[in-house]
Design an enzyme around this catalytic site. Structure first.
Site, PDB file in Angstrom:
ATOM      1  N   GLY A   1     -11.955   1.383  11.630  1.00  0.00           N
ATOM      2  CA  GLY A   1     -11.863  -0.088  12.965  1.00  0.00           C
ATOM      3  C   GLY A   1     -11.287  -0.016  14.341  1.00  0.00           C
ATOM      4  CB  THR A   2     -10.299   3.076  15.919  1.00  0.00           C
ATOM      5  OG1 THR A   2      -9.097   2.770  15.062  1.00  0.00           O
ATOM      6  CG2 THR A   2     -10.272   3.415  17.506  1.00  0.00           C
ATOM      7  NE  ARG A  27      -5.970   8.520   2.224  1.00  0.00           N
ATOM      8  CZ  ARG A  27      -6.736   8.627   1.386  1.00  0.00           C
ATOM      9  NH1 ARG A  27      -7.620   9.767   0.643  1.00  0.00           N
ATOM     10  NH2 ARG A  27      -8.112   7.595   0.855  1.00  0.00           N
ATOM     11  CG  MET A  28      -1.964   5.290   7.050  1.00  0.00           C
ATOM     12  SD  MET A  28      -1.314   6.695   8.500  1.00  0.00           S
ATOM     13  CE  MET A  28      -0.201   5.288   8.607  1.00  0.00           C
ATOM     14  CB  THR A  33      -5.230  -2.842   5.711  1.00  0.00           C
ATOM     15  OG1 THR A  33      -4.338  -2.517   5.054  1.00  0.00           O
ATOM     16  CG2 THR A  33      -5.812  -2.896   5.079  1.00  0.00           C
ATOM     17  CB  ALA A  69      -2.607  -2.222  16.072  1.00  0.00           C
ATOM     18  CG  HIS A 106     -11.307   8.798  10.032  1.00  0.00           C
ATOM     19  ND1 HIS A 106     -13.010   8.062  11.070  1.00  0.00           N
ATOM     20  CD2 HIS A 106     -10.695   7.989   9.930  1.00  0.00           C
ATOM     21  CE1 HIS A 106     -11.907   7.498  11.998  1.00  0.00           C
ATOM     22  NE2 HIS A 106     -10.485   6.969  11.420  1.00  0.00           N
ATOM     23  N   GLY A 112       0.812  -0.897   0.335  1.00  0.00           N
ATOM     24  CA  GLY A 112       0.022  -0.312   0.112  1.00  0.00           C
ATOM     25  C   GLY A 112       1.302   0.837  -0.037  1.00  0.00           C
ATOM     26  CE  LYS A 164     -11.708   4.733   8.577  1.00  0.00           C
ATOM     27  NZ  LYS A 164     -10.927   3.625   8.537  1.00  0.00           N
TER      28      LYS A 164
HETATM   29  P1  NAD Z   1      -5.310   5.202   0.631  1.00  0.00           P
HETATM   30  O1  NAD Z   1      -6.462   4.820   0.282  1.00  0.00           O
HETATM   31  O2  NAD Z   1      -5.030   6.178   0.439  1.00  0.00           O
HETATM   32  O3  NAD Z   1      -4.407   3.923   0.000  1.00  0.00           O
HETATM   33  C1  NAD Z   1      -4.158   2.992   0.480  1.00  0.00           C
HETATM   34  C2  NAD Z   1      -3.367   1.849  -0.449  1.00  0.00           C
HETATM   35  O4  NAD Z   1      -3.399   0.807  -1.028  1.00  0.00           O
HETATM   36  C3  NAD Z   1      -3.564   2.755  -2.224  1.00  0.00           C
HETATM   37  O5  NAD Z   1      -1.997   3.363  -2.883  1.00  0.00           O
HETATM   38  C4  NAD Z   1      -4.477   1.265  -2.928  1.00  0.00           C
HETATM   39  O6  NAD Z   1      -3.779   1.431  -4.830  1.00  0.00           O
HETATM   40  C5  NAD Z   1      -3.261   0.052  -2.335  1.00  0.00           C
HETATM   41  N1  NAD Z   1      -4.453  -1.050  -2.685  1.00  0.00           N
HETATM   42  C6  NAD Z   1      -5.627  -1.117  -2.663  1.00  0.00           C
HETATM   43  N2  NAD Z   1      -5.350  -2.329  -2.661  1.00  0.00           N
HETATM   44  C7  NAD Z   1      -4.359  -3.292  -2.745  1.00  0.00           C
HETATM   45  C8  NAD Z   1      -4.086  -4.768  -3.072  1.00  0.00           C
HETATM   46  N3  NAD Z   1      -5.488  -5.352  -2.781  1.00  0.00           N
HETATM   47  N4  NAD Z   1      -2.061  -5.011  -3.263  1.00  0.00           N
HETATM   48  C9  NAD Z   1      -1.535  -3.724  -2.430  1.00  0.00           C
HETATM   49  N5  NAD Z   1      -2.138  -2.689  -2.303  1.00  0.00           N
HETATM   50  C10 NAD Z   1      -3.396  -2.329  -2.728  1.00  0.00           C
HETATM   51  O7  NAD Z   1      -5.439   4.222   2.381  1.00  0.00           O
HETATM   52  P2  NAD Z   1      -4.873   5.090   3.634  1.00  0.00           P
HETATM   53  O8  NAD Z   1      -5.319   5.862   3.940  1.00  0.00           O
HETATM   54  O9  NAD Z   1      -3.847   4.999   3.680  1.00  0.00           O
HETATM   55  O10 NAD Z   1      -5.433   4.369   4.512  1.00  0.00           O
HETATM   56  C11 NAD Z   1      -4.909   2.533   3.841  1.00  0.00           C
HETATM   57  C12 NAD Z   1      -5.384   1.552   5.105  1.00  0.00           C
HETATM   58  O11 NAD Z   1      -4.863   1.980   6.396  1.00  0.00           O
HETATM   59  C13 NAD Z   1      -7.000   1.727   5.790  1.00  0.00           C
HETATM   60  O12 NAD Z   1      -7.625   0.364   5.918  1.00  0.00           O
HETATM   61  C14 NAD Z   1      -7.300   2.448   6.688  1.00  0.00           C
HETATM   62  O13 NAD Z   1      -8.324   2.478   7.241  1.00  0.00           O
HETATM   63  C15 NAD Z   1      -5.945   1.644   7.290  1.00  0.00           C
HETATM   64  N6  NAD Z   1      -5.474   3.593   8.945  1.00  0.00           N
HETATM   65  C16 NAD Z   1      -4.641   2.585   9.626  1.00  0.00           C
HETATM   66  C17 NAD Z   1      -4.247   3.568  10.271  1.00  0.00           C
HETATM   67  C18 NAD Z   1      -3.498   1.949  11.629  1.00  0.00           C
HETATM   68  O14 NAD Z   1      -3.022   2.692  12.242  1.00  0.00           O
HETATM   69  N7  NAD Z   1      -4.110   1.159  12.334  1.00  0.00           N
HETATM   70  C19 NAD Z   1      -4.345   4.542  10.703  1.00  0.00           C
HETATM   71  C20 NAD Z   1      -5.415   5.193   9.540  1.00  0.00           C
HETATM   72  C21 NAD Z   1      -4.832   4.140   8.105  1.00  0.00           C
END
Ligand code: NAD
Length: 228
Positions: free
Chosen positions: A145-146, A15-16, A79, A102, A135, A11, A139
């Site tokens: 999830g939190t 953003r993350m 994720t 987490a 959010h 990923g 999103k």
């Molecule tokens: P985002 O949509 O900006 O980024 C997700 C990335 O994953 C994209 O670049 C997308 O192309 C890629 N992707 C999608 N399907 C994929 C696959 N099958 N294989 C590989 N890459 C793939 O989302 P984000 O804001 O970066 O968040 C990503 C995840 O992290 C979300 O599920 C979000 O809820 C979670 N998140 C968790 C925390 C935490 O602290 N645990 C914090 C923020 C976000």
């Protein structure tokens, strides 16, 4: 480990993912040796890492678990939005691999988890719990999830049969806000966490990556990482 921890980032273009890449530039003890995003094969990249970090989409978990089991690698999964079946896949993989799973890596939110449990036990059943989460509009999953973890904590602490109401708001560019409300008669208690930057999640994920090295197989939470 004397050399930097070798990380595969799944990923990476999100953003993350981008936040993690930026933060690692200041962490000499972690090296991102491979990056994958949608449509790119995970298996070849998995071979050369110590830990795979996942900030992608719930649907990626099948390939992540399969390849991590094949190459026997630890996982740090950030994720959210997994189905029951996908969660079972993670639990199954944790029989053989060390996995930190987490929904939220921030230290503040993990403190909120702890405070929520305490408040649920302290306040009597006249104080009805409720969760509000906000959010950004992009999103993918709701509730967050939190929020689901907060609901689970409340249900367990209160031995509730009914579900805890969760209100999900999607607006603007809000990084993440969670409020637990205990509504009593004539008074209410509110516990709120507001994330101002994605860096707090990335920092926690890097901390979990260092922590997991050398850990035996098992499914660990951020509470385990922080020793809460
Ligand atoms: P985002 O949509 O900006 O980024 C997700 C990335 O994953 C994209 O670049 C997308 O192309 C890629 N992707 C999608 N399907 C994929 C696959 N099958 N294989 C590989 N890459 C793939 O989302 P984000 O804001 O970066 O968040 C990503 C995840 O992290 C979300 O599920 C979000 O809820 C979670 N998140 C968790 C925390 C935490 O602290 N645990 C914090 C923020 C976000």
């Amino acid at each position: 480990m004397k050399r930097p921890v070798h990380v595969l980032l799944v990923g990476a273009a999100g953003r993350m993912g981008r936040t993690v890449v930026d933060l690692v530039k200041n962490d000499p003890k972690i090296q991102i040796v491979a990056q994958c995003d949608l449509g790119e094969p995970i298996d070849p990249a998995m071979k050369n890492c110590d830990v795979a970090m996942d900030f992608s989409h719930a649907d990626a978990i099948t390939e992540i678990c399969r390849t991590a089991l094949h190459h026997h690698k630890s996982l740090v999964i950030g994720t959210t939005g997994h189905s029951q079946e996908q969660r079972r896949l993670i639990e199954g993989a944790a029989q053989s691999l060390a996995i930190v799973f987490a929904p939220n890596f921030s230290i503040g939110v993990n403190a909120l988890f702890w405070l929520t449990r305490e408040a649920a036990e302290l306040l009597d059943s006249d104080f009805n719990p409720e969760i509000i989460e906000t959010h950004h509009k992009m999103k993918k999953d709701a509730p967050s999830g939190t929020a689901k973890t907060l609901a689970k904590i409340l249900k367990t602490a209160r031995k509730m049969r009914s579900e805890v109401p969760i209100q999900s708001i999607r607006e603007g560019d809000v990084v993440g806000e969670h409020t637990v409300i205990f509504g009593g008669s004539g008074e209410r208690v509110e516990l709120t966490h507001r994330a101002a930057s994605r860096e707090i999640f990335a920092r926690g994920a890097l901390r979990a990556t260092h922590w997991i090295i050398g850990k035996p197989p098992g499914l660990y939470s951020m509470q385990d990482v922080l020793g809460l």
